[in-house]
Scaffold this motif. Sequence first.
Motif, PDB file in Angstrom:
ATOM      1  N   ILE A   1      -6.220   3.958  -4.226  1.00 28.71           N
ATOM      2  CA  ILE A   1      -5.711   5.254  -3.775  1.00 28.71           C
ATOM      3  C   ILE A   1      -4.189   5.223  -3.660  1.00 28.71           C
ATOM      4  O   ILE A   1      -3.486   6.117  -4.148  1.00 28.71           O
ATOM      5  N   GLU A   2      -3.654   4.192  -3.004  1.00 37.74           N
ATOM      6  CA  GLU A   2      -2.207   4.115  -2.801  1.00 37.74           C
ATOM      7  C   GLU A   2      -1.468   3.897  -4.116  1.00 37.74           C
ATOM      8  O   GLU A   2      -0.359   4.400  -4.312  1.00 37.74           O
ATOM      9  N   ASP A   3      -2.074   3.160  -5.037  1.00 41.72           N
ATOM     10  CA  ASP A   3      -1.386   2.818  -6.278  1.00 41.72           C
ATOM     11  C   ASP A   3      -1.251   4.009  -7.219  1.00 41.72           C
ATOM     12  O   ASP A   3      -0.476   3.951  -8.181  1.00 41.72           O
ATOM     13  N   HIS A   4      -1.943   5.104  -6.932  1.00 46.24           N
ATOM     14  CA  HIS A   4      -1.855   6.270  -7.814  1.00 46.24           C
ATOM     15  C   HIS A   4      -0.602   7.098  -7.525  1.00 46.24           C
ATOM     16  O   HIS A   4      -0.485   8.245  -7.969  1.00 46.24           O
TER      17      HIS A   4
ATOM     18  N   PRO B   1      14.232   5.669  10.568  1.00 48.84           N
ATOM     19  CA  PRO B   1      15.483   5.008  10.182  1.00 48.84           C
ATOM     20  C   PRO B   1      15.228   3.670   9.514  1.00 48.84           C
ATOM     21  O   PRO B   1      14.134   3.097   9.633  1.00 48.84           O
ATOM     22  N   ALA B   2      16.242   3.165   8.832  1.00 49.59           N
ATOM     23  CA  ALA B   2      16.086   1.930   8.056  1.00 49.59           C
ATOM     24  C   ALA B   2      15.576   0.776   8.904  1.00 49.59           C
ATOM     25  O   ALA B   2      14.779  -0.061   8.438  1.00 49.59           O
ATOM     26  N   ALA B   3      15.987   0.706  10.152  1.00 47.79           N
ATOM     27  CA  ALA B   3      15.589  -0.407  11.017  1.00 47.79           C
ATOM     28  C   ALA B   3      14.096  -0.448  11.272  1.00 47.79           C
ATOM     29  O   ALA B   3      13.549  -1.497  11.617  1.00 47.79           O
ATOM     30  N   ARG B   4      13.414   0.678  11.085  1.00 48.96           N
ATOM     31  CA  ARG B   4      11.975   0.733  11.358  1.00 48.96           C
ATOM     32  C   ARG B   4      11.132   0.589  10.097  1.00 48.96           C
ATOM     33  O   ARG B   4       9.912   0.525  10.185  1.00 48.96           O
ATOM     34  N   ARG B   5      11.761   0.565   8.929  1.00 48.92           N
ATOM     35  CA  ARG B   5      11.004   0.416   7.691  1.00 48.92           C
ATOM     36  C   ARG B   5      10.658  -1.043   7.439  1.00 48.92           C
ATOM     37  O   ARG B   5      11.345  -1.936   7.923  1.00 48.92           O
ATOM     38  N   PHE B   6       9.601  -1.263   6.683  1.00 54.01           N
ATOM     39  CA  PHE B   6       9.195  -2.649   6.431  1.00 54.01           C
ATOM     40  C   PHE B   6       9.566  -3.074   5.016  1.00 54.01           C
ATOM     41  O   PHE B   6       9.737  -2.252   4.118  1.00 54.01           O
ATOM     42  N   ASP B   7       9.683  -4.381   4.852  1.00 52.54           N
ATOM     43  CA  ASP B   7       9.998  -4.974   3.549  1.00 52.54           C
ATOM     44  C   ASP B   7       8.803  -5.798   3.094  1.00 52.54           C
ATOM     45  O   ASP B   7       8.357  -6.705   3.803  1.00 52.54           O
TER      46      ASP B   7
ATOM     47  N   LEU C   1      -0.414  -3.787  -0.552  1.00 49.78           N
ATOM     48  CA  LEU C   1      -1.844  -4.013  -0.739  1.00 49.78           C
ATOM     49  C   LEU C   1      -2.117  -4.858  -1.973  1.00 49.78           C
ATOM     50  O   LEU C   1      -3.023  -5.709  -1.972  1.00 49.78           O
ATOM     51  N   PHE C   2      -1.353  -4.647  -3.042  1.00 51.08           N
ATOM     52  CA  PHE C   2      -1.465  -5.514  -4.227  1.00 51.08           C
ATOM     53  C   PHE C   2      -1.143  -6.959  -3.837  1.00 51.08           C
ATOM     54  O   PHE C   2      -1.888  -7.894  -4.177  1.00 51.08           O
ATOM     55  N   ARG C   3      -0.036  -7.132  -3.144  1.00 48.02           N
ATOM     56  CA  ARG C   3       0.379  -8.478  -2.740  1.00 48.02           C
ATOM     57  C   ARG C   3      -0.669  -9.133  -1.848  1.00 48.02           C
ATOM     58  O   ARG C   3      -0.940 -10.332  -1.966  1.00 48.02           O
ATOM     59  N   TYR C   4      -1.281  -8.340  -0.963  1.00 47.56           N
ATOM     60  CA  TYR C   4      -2.304  -8.909  -0.091  1.00 47.56           C
ATOM     61  C   TYR C   4      -3.504  -9.375  -0.903  1.00 47.56           C
ATOM     62  O   TYR C   4      -4.030 -10.480  -0.676  1.00 47.56           O
ATOM     63  N   GLN C   5      -3.965  -8.554  -1.833  1.00 45.15           N
ATOM     64  CA  GLN C   5      -5.123  -8.950  -2.632  1.00 45.15           C
ATOM     65  C   GLN C   5      -4.870 -10.272  -3.353  1.00 45.15           C
ATOM     66  O   GLN C   5      -5.738 -11.152  -3.383  1.00 45.15           O
ATOM     67  N   VAL C   6      -3.683 -10.425  -3.912  1.00 40.22           N
ATOM     68  CA  VAL C   6      -3.352 -11.645  -4.660  1.00 40.22           C
ATOM     69  C   VAL C   6      -3.166 -12.828  -3.710  1.00 40.22           C
ATOM     70  O   VAL C   6      -3.735 -13.904  -3.908  1.00 40.22           O
ATOM     71  N   ALA C   7      -2.378 -12.639  -2.658  1.00 37.82           N
ATOM     72  CA  ALA C   7      -2.084 -13.741  -1.740  1.00 37.82           C
ATOM     73  C   ALA C   7      -3.318 -14.203  -0.985  1.00 37.82           C
ATOM     74  O   ALA C   7      -3.455 -15.398  -0.671  1.00 37.82           O
TER      75      ALA C   7
ATOM     76  N   PHE D   1      12.968  14.728   0.723  1.00 38.52           N
ATOM     77  CA  PHE D   1      11.753  14.182   1.331  1.00 38.52           C
ATOM     78  C   PHE D   1      10.902  13.468   0.297  1.00 38.52           C
ATOM     79  O   PHE D   1      10.416  12.355   0.531  1.00 38.52           O
ATOM     80  N   THR D   2      10.710  14.108  -0.851  1.00 41.76           N
ATOM     81  CA  THR D   2       9.748  13.599  -1.828  1.00 41.76           C
ATOM     82  C   THR D   2      10.099  12.190  -2.294  1.00 41.76           C
ATOM     83  O   THR D   2       9.212  11.332  -2.420  1.00 41.76           O
ATOM     84  N   VAL D   3      11.384  11.918  -2.522  1.00 45.21           N
ATOM     85  CA  VAL D   3      11.739  10.587  -3.014  1.00 45.21           C
ATOM     86  C   VAL D   3      11.563   9.530  -1.919  1.00 45.21           C
ATOM     87  O   VAL D   3      11.174   8.397  -2.209  1.00 45.21           O
ATOM     88  N   ARG D   4      11.847   9.891  -0.656  1.00 44.30           N
ATOM     89  CA  ARG D   4      11.604   8.936   0.425  1.00 44.30           C
ATOM     90  C   ARG D   4      10.109   8.699   0.611  1.00 44.30           C
ATOM     91  O   ARG D   4       9.665   7.570   0.785  1.00 44.30           O
ATOM     92  N   TRP D   5       9.351   9.773   0.587  1.00 42.22           N
ATOM     93  CA  TRP D   5       7.894   9.674   0.692  1.00 42.22           C
ATOM     94  C   TRP D   5       7.334   8.793  -0.422  1.00 42.22           C
ATOM     95  O   TRP D   5       6.503   7.902  -0.169  1.00 42.22           O
ATOM     96  N   ALA D   6       7.807   9.000  -1.648  1.00 44.38           N
ATOM     97  CA  ALA D   6       7.324   8.207  -2.774  1.00 44.38           C
ATOM     98  C   ALA D   6       7.690   6.735  -2.607  1.00 44.38           C
ATOM     99  O   ALA D   6       6.880   5.846  -2.909  1.00 44.38           O
ATOM    100  N   GLN D   7       8.899   6.460  -2.147  1.00 46.42           N
ATOM    101  CA  GLN D   7       9.316   5.074  -1.944  1.00 46.42           C
ATOM    102  C   GLN D   7       8.417   4.394  -0.915  1.00 46.42           C
ATOM    103  O   GLN D   7       8.002   3.233  -1.098  1.00 46.42           O
ATOM    104  N   GLU D   8       8.093   5.095   0.146  1.00 49.98           N
ATOM    105  CA  GLU D   8       7.246   4.499   1.175  1.00 49.98           C
ATOM    106  C   GLU D   8       5.821   4.304   0.672  1.00 49.98           C
ATOM    107  O   GLU D   8       5.196   3.266   0.920  1.00 49.98           O
ATOM    108  N   GLU D   9       5.305   5.297  -0.040  1.00 47.68           N
ATOM    109  CA  GLU D   9       3.952   5.145  -0.586  1.00 47.68           C
ATOM    110  C   GLU D   9       3.898   4.031  -1.626  1.00 47.68           C
ATOM    111  O   GLU D   9       2.900   3.310  -1.730  1.00 47.68           O
ATOM    112  N   ASP D  10       4.966   3.870  -2.395  1.00 42.59           N
ATOM    113  CA  ASP D  10       4.995   2.788  -3.376  1.00 42.59           C
ATOM    114  C   ASP D  10       5.001   1.430  -2.675  1.00 42.59           C
ATOM    115  O   ASP D  10       4.373   0.472  -3.160  1.00 42.59           O
ATOM    116  N   SER D  11       5.676   1.350  -1.536  1.00 42.29           N
ATOM    117  CA  SER D  11       5.644   0.111  -0.755  1.00 42.29           C
ATOM    118  C   SER D  11       4.233  -0.175  -0.246  1.00 42.29           C
ATOM    119  O   SER D  11       3.820  -1.336  -0.157  1.00 42.29           O
TER     120      SER D  11
END
Length: 293
Positions: A70-73, A35-41, A120-126, A105-115
């Motif tokens: 891997i995740e960015d693909h 559910p939305a309450a368990r997803r991260f931003d 990971l991009f943000r971590y590398q930069v920060a 499922f696929t669009v939710r899965w893609a949204q989560e994988e894109d996050s």
Amino acid sequence: MAVTRTTTASQQETNQLLPAADIEQAVTSFMAAGPAARRFDVETDFDWDNADCGKLTGGQQSAVRFITLIEDHLPGYFALYNQRFPLDERVSPEEFARNRELYHFTVRWAQEEDSHARALFRYQVASGLAEPEHLRLELAAEGRRAFSLPHDNPISLFAYTLVQEKATQLYYQQLRAVVTDEVLREILNRLGRDEARHFSFMADMVERYLIAYGDAAVEPIRDVIAQFRMPLADTIKGYWRWALRIADTARYDHTDAYDHLIRVVNRAVDARSDRVNELTRFIAACRTTTHPS
């Protein structure tokens, strides 16, 4: 609940998606588990100011770069699902209805994988591990390469993703156990939770195929294990050397996920046939002989 299946279905039958109602049930279970309450931003749920790659060993830094690639693909993975399960006039209304249920499922899965990729991009930069423009170009060089799998059968695709998602979850757990940067530890924790849910959906789909088709589902699953490569293993330059290096940092062996596939098979099948027994023996043998990837 597992159901005994005695009727042998043809290989052609397993090339079809399950009934739309079955897919809807699997999708609903997946959505309810996240559910939305368990997803991260990405923007607000991590302490980016305290990210510090200086707290990581060289091997751990290499692991972060590797999993970011891997995740960015994700665009390639998402495109593959759209190709295999089209939503246009090429398919019959009945097939469209099945594909449409899976698309939820696929669009939710893609949204989560894109996050995952963005975190990971943000971590590398920060953390100071990479400069943003250089990292974008590095990711683009790999991202432009087409992603493909040698499997046309839906159950093969779900079985492949089951192993891949579980292997990724296990690696994130292992890497989290050895890093000391709390920001990265929290990222890996959140990513691992998502991968566990993605695995559960794929396991649900594989179980449903085994229940519906019995022995006819065995060969497509066996083909996956016989040919298995983790994503981008054939496209990233120096993949195997890189994979072995990050395995030295935290245990990384995709065959760790094979035991979980065996459990899925055993759970789905009440009356074990010779073919099912051979499949579990084959998977277990690959578990002990395949090198890390």
